[in-house]
Scaffold this active site. Structure first.
Site, mmCIF file in Angstrom:
data_model
loop_
_atom_site.group_PDB
_atom_site.id
_atom_site.type_symbol
_atom_site.label_atom_id
_atom_site.label_comp_id
_atom_site.label_asym_id
_atom_site.label_seq_id
_atom_site.Cartn_x
_atom_site.Cartn_y
_atom_site.Cartn_z
ATOM 1 N N ASN A 259 -44.338 12.584 39.070
ATOM 2 C CA ASN A 259 -43.453 12.138 40.152
ATOM 3 C C ASN A 259 -44.221 12.273 41.467
ATOM 4 O OD1 ASN A 259 -41.468 11.697 42.028
ATOM 5 N ND2 ASN A 259 -40.250 13.515 41.519
ATOM 6 N N LYS B 249 -43.268 11.444 44.378
ATOM 7 C CA LYS B 249 -42.385 11.658 45.536
ATOM 8 C C LYS B 249 -42.831 10.712 46.664
ATOM 9 C CE LYS B 249 -41.542 16.227 43.743
ATOM 10 N NZ LYS B 249 -41.208 17.614 43.963
ATOM 11 N N HIS C 23 -32.611 13.858 40.975
ATOM 12 C CA HIS C 23 -33.635 14.820 41.399
ATOM 13 C C HIS C 23 -33.066 15.726 42.488
ATOM 14 C CE1 HIS C 23 -37.286 16.609 42.907
ATOM 15 N NE2 HIS C 23 -37.860 16.247 41.782
ATOM 16 N N GLU D 105 -34.260 16.906 45.096
ATOM 17 C CA GLU D 105 -34.529 16.517 46.489
ATOM 18 C C GLU D 105 -33.534 15.466 46.964
ATOM 19 O OE1 GLU D 105 -38.690 15.831 45.832
ATOM 20 O OE2 GLU D 105 -38.895 17.984 45.523
ATOM 21 N N GLU E 122 -35.334 21.110 36.072
ATOM 22 C CA GLU E 122 -36.225 21.470 37.174
ATOM 23 C C GLU E 122 -35.528 22.494 38.079
ATOM 24 O OE1 GLU E 122 -39.302 18.169 37.911
ATOM 25 O OE2 GLU E 122 -37.525 17.616 39.024
ATOM 26 N N GLY F 269 -42.484 22.956 43.696
ATOM 27 C CA GLY F 269 -43.391 22.983 44.851
ATOM 28 C C GLY F 269 -43.721 24.369 45.369
ATOM 29 N N SER G 132 -43.614 23.327 39.388
ATOM 30 C CA SER G 132 -44.921 23.983 39.456
ATOM 31 C C SER G 132 -45.675 23.965 38.118
ATOM 32 C CB SER G 132 -44.791 25.412 39.984
ATOM 33 O OG SER G 132 -44.323 25.378 41.323
HETATM 34 P P1 13P Z 1 -43.936 20.256 41.566
HETATM 35 O O1 13P Z 1 -44.676 20.005 40.267
HETATM 36 O O2 13P Z 1 -44.705 19.905 42.770
HETATM 37 O O3 13P Z 1 -43.363 21.648 41.585
HETATM 38 O O4 13P Z 1 -42.665 19.252 41.568
HETATM 39 C C1 13P Z 1 -41.859 19.177 40.455
HETATM 40 C C2 13P Z 1 -40.912 18.041 40.613
HETATM 41 O O5 13P Z 1 -40.031 18.071 41.457
HETATM 42 C C3 13P Z 1 -41.103 16.862 39.751
HETATM 43 O O6 13P Z 1 -40.026 15.990 39.816
#
Ligand code: 13P
Length: 232
Positions: free
Chosen positions: A8, A10, A86, A88, A155, A161, A191
């Site tokens: 992903n 982002k 997601h 976010e 997640e 992150g 992560s």
């Molecule tokens: P990270 O791997 O940067 O922690 O992000 C995970 C994520 O949100 C994937 O959708």
């Protein structure tokens, strides 16, 4: 069976960089690899060797939804894979459960492959596993968990992150619980990096990984695909 490796991006990278990324990935991927990428909208296109999906879409054919992308546009790009829910989008963009379910149901009727994300924040996690289970079950409200094109992604927000993944015990405990609610494949995200990927993928109820930051470097991502391949 191959484990799924999904990246992903982002809101990272540029169209130019992603075009190069696709070319390199195309040359390295093997027939049995199960690889998905979720780039920003400007890099959505069809691909032969790996799947490309949208990070978001509005549940309508087209219309007055400024800033959104809709079904008609995705179909034209031959995109039929979509990320929904997601954290976010839930937290930063204010998407509530009702809207996530609305999106899910709309794109389900279009036979999309849906990567549906759930995950608790630290506050919920600190209240214990029972609360965490309740919270995660609520994020499945209105979702047809028997939809054959559903892939679930667990997640935990506190692991996204942060460079600190959930522990293997925590991941397995949640995935085992989710398998009692839903027959779909379940990915872990939060992560995931080269140094913890193999042990996470080896967990019995983990069917793959959804990778954020560690997917941005193509060579790092290829190494992760190779590690997953070695387990199949
Ligand atoms: P990270 O791997 O940067 O922690 O992000 C995970 C994520 O949100 C994937 O959708």
């Amino acid at each position: 069976m191959s484990k799924i490796i999904a990246g992903n991006f982002k809101s990272n990278l540029t169209r130019t960089k992603i075009q190069e990324y696709y070319q390199i990935l195309d040359s390295k991927i093997m027939p049995n690899d199960e690889v998905f990428l979720f780039p920003p909208f400007f890099a959505l296109q069809q691909s032969q060797k790996f799947q490309i999906g949208a990070q978001n879409a509005y549940p309508a054919n087209n219309g007055a939804f400024t800033g959104e992308i809709t079904l008609e546009a995705l179909k034209d790009l031959n995109i039929n894979t979509l990320l929904i829910g997601h954290s976010e989008r839930r937290t930063l963009l204010g998407e509530n459960q009702e809207f996530c379910a609305q999106k899910f149901n709309f794109f389900k009727t279009q036979d999309f492959s849906i990567f549906y994300c759930i995950g608790e924040n630290l506050e919920v996690r600190q209240k214990g596993f029972e609360m965490t289970k309740k919270f995660l079950a609520a994020q499945l409200q209105g979702i047809d968990t028997n939809y054959p094109n559903l892939i679930l992604a667990y997640e935990p927000i506190w692991a996204i992150g942060t460079g600190k993944s959930a522990s293997l015990e925590e991941i397995e405990e949640v995935h085992a619980f989710l398998k009692t609610l839903c027959p779909a494949k379940i990915l872990y995200g939060g992560s995931v990096q080269k140094n913890n990927l193999t042990e996470i993928l080896k967990l019995p109820n983990v069917d793959g990984a959804l990778i954020g930051s560690a997917s941005l470097d193509i060579y790092n991502f290829i190494d992760m695909i190779t590690l997953a391949r070695e387990l199949s």
